[in-house]
Design an enzyme around this catalytic site. Structure first.
Site, PDB file in Angstrom:
ATOM      1  N   SER A 221      -1.682   3.832  10.552  1.00 16.56           N
ATOM      2  CA  SER A 221      -1.485   2.642  11.190  1.00 16.56           C
ATOM      3  C   SER A 221      -0.739   1.701  12.359  1.00 16.56           C
ATOM      4  CB  SER A 221      -1.011   1.396   9.335  1.00 16.56           C
ATOM      5  OG  SER A 221      -1.847   2.401   8.210  1.00 16.56           O
TER       6      SER A 221
ATOM      7  N   CYS B 283       1.157  -0.243   0.877  1.00 16.13           N
ATOM      8  CA  CYS B 283       0.945   1.233   2.287  1.00 16.13           C
ATOM      9  C   CYS B 283       2.247   1.910   1.708  1.00 16.13           C
ATOM     10  CB  CYS B 283       1.420   0.276   3.506  1.00 16.13           C
ATOM     11  SG  CYS B 283       0.943   1.244   4.796  1.00 16.13           S
TER      12      CYS B 283
ATOM     13  N   ASP C 204      -3.254   0.857   1.429  1.00 20.02           N
ATOM     14  CA  ASP C 204      -3.460   1.914   3.100  1.00 20.02           C
ATOM     15  C   ASP C 204      -3.062   3.029   2.344  1.00 20.02           C
ATOM     16  OD1 ASP C 204      -3.482   3.058   5.354  1.00 20.02           O
ATOM     17  OD2 ASP C 204      -3.306   1.196   6.239  1.00 20.02           O
TER      18      ASP C 204
ATOM     19  N   TRP D 173      -1.315   7.469   1.852  1.00 21.92           N
ATOM     20  CA  TRP D 173      -1.297   8.623   1.794  1.00 21.92           C
ATOM     21  C   TRP D 173      -0.461   9.646   0.784  1.00 21.92           C
ATOM     22  CZ3 TRP D 173       2.095   5.671   4.338  1.00 21.92           C
ATOM     23  CH2 TRP D 173       3.453   5.864   4.413  1.00 21.92           C
TER      24      TRP D 173
END
Length: 642
Positions: free
Chosen positions: A422, A594, A639, A641
């Site tokens: 990002s 995030c 966002d 992971w």
């Protein structure tokens, strides 16, 4: 993406690519017809793949190769390169079927190369009666829309009249994707054989896909040295820049962010002057790393090979669109440095193919066992390869009788993938620079080796010096839908512990810029978390300055290990529940999360459900539905992971 969810611990990709990017991609050469190609080459199995990071493509190639063992002839195919509206014609080919290896990317989206096919499925009413199909889906259970693309493909093809030959396979990268694929494949092929009334040929020998060509007398200007697409593209750069044509950016900043502890958290700045690259806050930057030269050299030494030999690996199937497994001609050194993944644990098919080169019967038997679907074999692969994190060099070192030809090894290893981060800056403030925030991955494995993350260690070593030498990074920008509200007056609530702060540095910079422009800017609230205030409070000086200036209206920080009991961002959310519910329910606030999908994002979700129940008086079901609607409206963005 998933994707092969790469263990790069920066704030990484998760959200779908903007449709804008389709126009930026290198034009594809489209075959007139996959049906005509199959007829011309006597193939009856086509394996399409929707792949973002190469795993689904790898699985498709393995299935196409397997077909030969069952007396059939297969081909792997990229749906982006063909006219998928011809699917209804597949029944023209006797005993034919289409297999789909479909990865889900981001928040339940198709991969870039499967987008057109997905759109076609949604809009078509073609009759697929007589078209035989099967689907294997690739995803990750930590994401809400687990395997959405594969599930949709399986459901939609059946709705259109297609004949499902075998049940949908669900691969979970949060657990063991390879194991899921092997288990599915072991049942898939017998079902196919039974359906078509054929028997396995029993041909279990290694089937080479590429042949080695050694170039003893070649002009070195014709040899690839790490370019992704066009030869010499790094010497003569031409926009637009994308995955096939990355921009060679100069590193203009590289500093350590944390002030203590044994981790290395870093801030990197990439110069994009004169590249015509545009980006928005929340987009992702893709970088192409190179492998550790010491590891490459050790592979060459272990196999007794001159790594500077110029070679090509040429597809034995002349009709294939994939002429080479990586750009050729090149050297073994370049292939192992720039093109092949030598750092991650190899998949079972690599062990199976390499087993024939082990002269010790016990080593050969163990390699074959690990590649089998037996319970004992799976357990051995899990413990000896995955849990011990043995990469290909470690396997070669620990199996002394294993001596594969290096060209076969290069054929089998997967491609080294780009890493996505990002962007930690705003183009309004830094139009010619892209910032990255990441943590360097380095730790001891069970075999007492040191595992080093490819990209983060490579970036860490790109120090800015005064001696005139400039480090470069091949990169391009991928658009995302992680965006600030269209109206600056909307409040924003940002939750980003650790390197999850990356996109929020861009958001805060942009809100400061909007304020300078005289715009009315709503409340800007950040929830950040780290271990210790004096060690890894990232960007603390900048954040405190933004708070002093009134840009950041509230800075909430959870230092998880500075007291006896751990405090995380979700605890701080609950502490401010009345204020948050008012901002969300009455003031049209946008929420952004995030970071880690497995734990943090789930815990934050739960905290918001509890706030809606405790302050808003909603039932749990109503709270879940409430936040799902916010996601649909683009007011709850992630966002994350895994």
């Amino acid at each position: 993406m998933p994707r092969v969810f790469s263990p790069v611990m920066g704030c990484m990709f998760s959200l779908p690519q903007d449709r804008l990017a389709a126009a930026e991609r290198t034009p594809q050469i489209r075959e007139t017809s996959f049906i005509e190609k199959m007829k011309k080459t006597n193939r009856n199995i086509v394996v399409f793949y929707g792949s973002q990071t190469g795993t689904a493509e790898e699985f498709a190639n393995r299935l196409a190769k397997d077909a030969q063992r069952y007396g059939m002839k297969g081909m792997a195919a990229d749906p982006e390169e063909y006219d998928m509206s011809e699917l209804s014609r597949l029944k023209e080919i006797p005993n034919s079927m289409a297999v789909f290896c479909m990865a889900t990317y981001g928040e339940g989206d198709p991969t870039d190369n499967a987008q057109e096919f997905y759109d076609w499925m949604q809009g078509t009413d073609d009759d697929l009666e007589g078209v035989n199909f099967a689907v294997f889906a690739l995803g990750n259970k930590t994401y809400e829309h687990f395997n959405a693309t594969g599930k949709y493909t399986d459901k939609r093809l059946a709705e259109l009249g297609g004949n499902r030959v075998f049940d949908l396979g669900l691969g979970d990268d949060d657990s063991n994707l390879e194991d899921d694929f092997i288990s599915w494949k072991e049942q898939f092929w017998p079902a196919v054989c039974e359906f078509f009334g054929v028997e396995a040929t029993g041909e279990d020998s290694s089937i080479r896909q590429f042949e080695l060509v050694v170039h003893n007398d070649i002009n070195m200007n014709e040899v690839y040295t790490g370019e992704m697409g066009r030869l010499k593209s790094f010497q003569t750069q031409k926009p637009p820049f994308d995955s096939k044509n990355p921009f060679l950016s100069t590193v203009t900043g590289n500093r350590r962010l944390n002030e203590g502890g044994n981790r290395h958290l870093m801030h990197i700045e990439l110069d994009i002057t004169d590249s015509k690259i545009r980006y928005d806050s929340g987009d992702h930057v893709a970088v192409y790393p190179t492998n550790d030269a010491a590891v490459v050299n050790r592979i060459g030494e272990r196999l007794g090979v001159d790594l500077d030999t110029v070679i090509s690996l040429k597809n034995l199937d002349e009709e294939s669109n994939k002429k080479h497994p990586f750009p050729c001609p090149t050297t073994y050194r370049t292939a192992l440095t720039h093109y092949l993944d030598i750092n991650n644990t190899p998949r079972t098919n690599v062990l199976y193919e390499l087993a024939q080169y082990a002269s010790d019967p016990q080593e050969q038997e163990n390699m074959r066992k690990m590649a089998s679907a037996s319970t004992e074999g799976k357990a051995l692969y899990q413990s000896w390869v995955l849990d011990s994190q043995r990469n290909i060099l470690a396997i070669l070192e620990d199996l002394p009788s294993l001596n594969p030809p290096i060209d076969h090894l290069c054929e089998l290893l997967p491609r080294l993938q780009a890493r996505y981060y990002s962007i930690a800056s705003s183009s309004k403030v830094y139009p010619t620079s892209i910032h990255i925030c990441a943590v360097v991955i380095e730790y001891a494995t069970k075999t007492e080796r040191v595992f080093k993350g490819v990209a983060t260690n490579w970036l860490k070593n790109k120090e800015v010096t005064d001696n005139g030498h400039k480090h470069t990074v091949p990169m391009y920008v991928r658009r995302s839908q992680f965006r600030l509200p269209f109206k600056p007056s909307n409040p924003v609530i940002m939750i980003g512990p650790g390197t999850g702060i990356a996109p929020f540095m861009g958001f805060i910079q942009e809100r400061a810029w909007q304020k300078e422009q005289g715009k009315e800017v709503g409340e800007t609230i950040l929830y950040f978390g780290c271990r210790h205030k004096n060690e890894d409070f990232l960007y603390w000086q900048e954040l405190e300055e933004f708070e002093r200036e009134g840009v950041l209206t509230q800075l909430n920080v959870a230092f998880s290990r500075d007291q006896e009991h751990k405090i995380y961002v979700q605890h701080l959310l609950k502490k401010n529940k009345e204020q948050l519910w008012k901002l969300i329910h009455s003031n049209n606030a946008h929420i952004y999360v995030c970071g880690d999908a497995r734990n943090m994002a789930r815990d934050v979700h739960t905290a918001f459900y509890e706030i809606a129940e405790e302050v808003g008086g909603l039932t749990h079901t109503q709270a879940v539905d409430y936040f799902k609607k916010l996601m649909t409206k683009g007011r709850y963005s992630q966002d994350v992971w895994s």
